[in-house]
Design an enzyme around this catalytic site. Sequence first.
Site, PDB file in Angstrom:
ATOM      1  N   THR A  72      14.167  24.829  65.587  1.00  0.00           N
ATOM      2  CA  THR A  72      13.419  26.087  65.438  1.00  0.00           C
ATOM      3  C   THR A  72      13.876  27.062  66.515  1.00  0.00           C
ATOM      4  O   THR A  72      14.179  28.232  66.238  1.00  0.00           O
ATOM      5  CB  THR A  72      11.897  25.822  65.545  1.00  0.00           C
ATOM      6  OG1 THR A  72      11.516  24.996  64.439  1.00  0.00           O
ATOM      7  CG2 THR A  72      11.095  27.108  65.513  1.00  0.00           C
ATOM      8  N   HIS A 201      15.442  14.931  66.301  1.00  0.00           N
ATOM      9  CA  HIS A 201      14.490  14.016  65.650  1.00  0.00           C
ATOM     10  C   HIS A 201      14.777  13.783  64.178  1.00  0.00           C
ATOM     11  O   HIS A 201      14.137  12.944  63.540  1.00  0.00           O
ATOM     12  CB  HIS A 201      13.040  14.464  65.891  1.00  0.00           C
ATOM     13  CG  HIS A 201      12.585  15.655  65.118  1.00  0.00           C
ATOM     14  ND1 HIS A 201      11.887  15.554  63.945  1.00  0.00           N
ATOM     15  CD2 HIS A 201      12.702  16.980  65.362  1.00  0.00           C
ATOM     16  CE1 HIS A 201      11.588  16.771  63.511  1.00  0.00           C
ATOM     17  NE2 HIS A 201      12.071  17.656  64.353  1.00  0.00           N
ATOM     18  N   CYS A 324       7.050  21.344  57.537  1.00  0.00           N
ATOM     19  CA  CYS A 324       6.822  22.447  58.463  1.00  0.00           C
ATOM     20  C   CYS A 324       6.077  23.589  57.797  1.00  0.00           C
ATOM     21  O   CYS A 324       5.453  24.388  58.461  1.00  0.00           O
ATOM     22  CB  CYS A 324       8.154  22.951  58.992  1.00  0.00           C
ATOM     23  SG  CYS A 324       9.299  21.624  59.291  1.00  0.00           S
TER      24      CYS A 324
HETATM   25  C1  LIG Z   1      16.510  22.649  57.714  1.00  0.00           C
HETATM   26  C2  LIG Z   1      15.636  22.623  58.929  1.00  0.00           C
HETATM   27  N1  LIG Z   1      15.793  23.550  59.876  1.00  0.00           N
HETATM   28  C3  LIG Z   1      15.039  23.560  60.980  1.00  0.00           C
HETATM   29  C4  LIG Z   1      14.048  22.627  61.187  1.00  0.00           C
HETATM   30  C5  LIG Z   1      13.218  22.693  62.437  1.00  0.00           C
HETATM   31  O1  LIG Z   1      13.646  21.728  63.366  1.00  0.00           O
HETATM   32  P1  LIG Z   1      12.778  21.354  64.634  1.00  0.00           P
HETATM   33  O2  LIG Z   1      11.694  20.449  64.156  1.00  0.00           O
HETATM   34  O3  LIG Z   1      13.753  20.654  65.560  1.00  0.00           O
HETATM   35  O4  LIG Z   1      12.275  22.620  65.235  1.00  0.00           O
HETATM   36  C6  LIG Z   1      13.836  21.648  60.222  1.00  0.00           C
HETATM   37  C7  LIG Z   1      12.735  20.655  60.380  1.00  0.00           C
HETATM   38  O5  LIG Z   1      11.942  20.452  59.519  1.00  0.00           O
HETATM   39  C8  LIG Z   1      14.653  21.640  59.065  1.00  0.00           C
HETATM   40  O6  LIG Z   1      14.504  20.703  58.109  1.00  0.00           O
END
Ligand SMILES: Cc1ncc(COP(=O)(O)O)c(C=O)c1O
Length: 385
Positions: A72, A201, A324
């Site tokens: 993110t 993760h 998310c």
């Molecule tokens: C395609 C994609 N981009 C970005 C993210 C966000 O990653 P993070 O959890 O490390 O912020 C995710 C997580 O769900 C994702 O699947």
Amino acid sequence: MIYLDHAATTPLDPQVREAMLPWLDDAVGYGNPASDHALGRRAWAAVEHARAQVAALVGAMPAEIIWTSGATESNNLAIKGALEFRGHAGAHLVTSRIEHKSVVDTCRHLEARGVRVTWLVPEANGTIGVEQVLAAVRPETVLVSLMWVNNETGAINPIHELAPHLRERGVLLHVDAVQAAGKLPIDLDTTPIDLLSLSAHKLHGPKGIGALFVRKRPRARLAPQIHGGGHEQGMRSGTLATHQIVGMGCACALAAQRLATDAPHLAALREQLWQRLRVLPGVYRNGDPAHSAPHILNLSFEGVEGESLRARLGDLAISSGSACSSATREPSYVLRALGRDDELAGASLRFSVGRTTTSEDIDRAAARVLAEVGALRALSPRWGT
Ligand SMILES: Cc1ncc(COP(=O)(O)O)c(C=O)c1O
């Protein structure tokens, strides 16, 4: 509980945990990697080793890897950083409607500040075509931001094909590679991507750590989004989290070692699940298996309500879309962009398999889904009429 939600997060690999533990230990691990004394230098060496491990997974140089708190933040830094460096006035950005929220909301934020944004819509197979992107590029286009693999459908965008065209036109390319890393080969030495986001993760590393690849030659220039002590070449200030970084390095090294065996294992499990479930009438596969990452299967079930189905399947860890964005409980914007109506988009499940998933897990999960879809349809006055 059968865990089929690896696109949301993955369990920590025991080897990653082992690698992290000494760096949480008072005896050796607490030095600040920026400190110029023995404890600091030891931590710095560990951070740099991990940086080389992350770089190796994607064919980059270690100095091109910038630590962040996760993808993110990497996506925010890449997109806001590139646009802010160039200046918002008159700038144009190309992205798609099926990006992760951390890209969509970042682009919306810039749009509200005067940046013009083109929102591409996927083709029927769930991918964004090269021609579509090139047709959207204008002289004032600063950046194209596209994901490599979609987190809901697994659709793979043609990044290898697209990247050289954008380089030729002098447009920066940012790729969210969160769902691609460790599943598809990535070689930034031969693929002219300028900025690439990663998250630990999603590949059996710890939460709260990620990286942004920022190309050195030709140099991709970013305005920092977090100001402070000038860490990470001034692009991302803040004391480095040694244990998290070591965990991400180890997870990337394992992913690189295992790519050739993990990817076919995941694809075989995903196909086994599809073969078990396709016997149901009124089940639709979202996305095209020929252009799909090995770990994701997204299905829509006619005649059932998605939330009721998930509630009945409490013994399966599955998702109705992106974890998310599922806080909003709206039907998936990705599936709607693919042309599914609200009802079918709302009656969808994303199954995502991982390194530790077994063939028995798949058979048990499939039997549960068959039973519960059947039970819900039997209760539905509309099904079968
Ligand atoms: C395609 C994609 N981009 C970005 C993210 C966000 O990653 P993070 O959890 O490390 O912020 C995710 C997580 O769900 C994702 O699947």
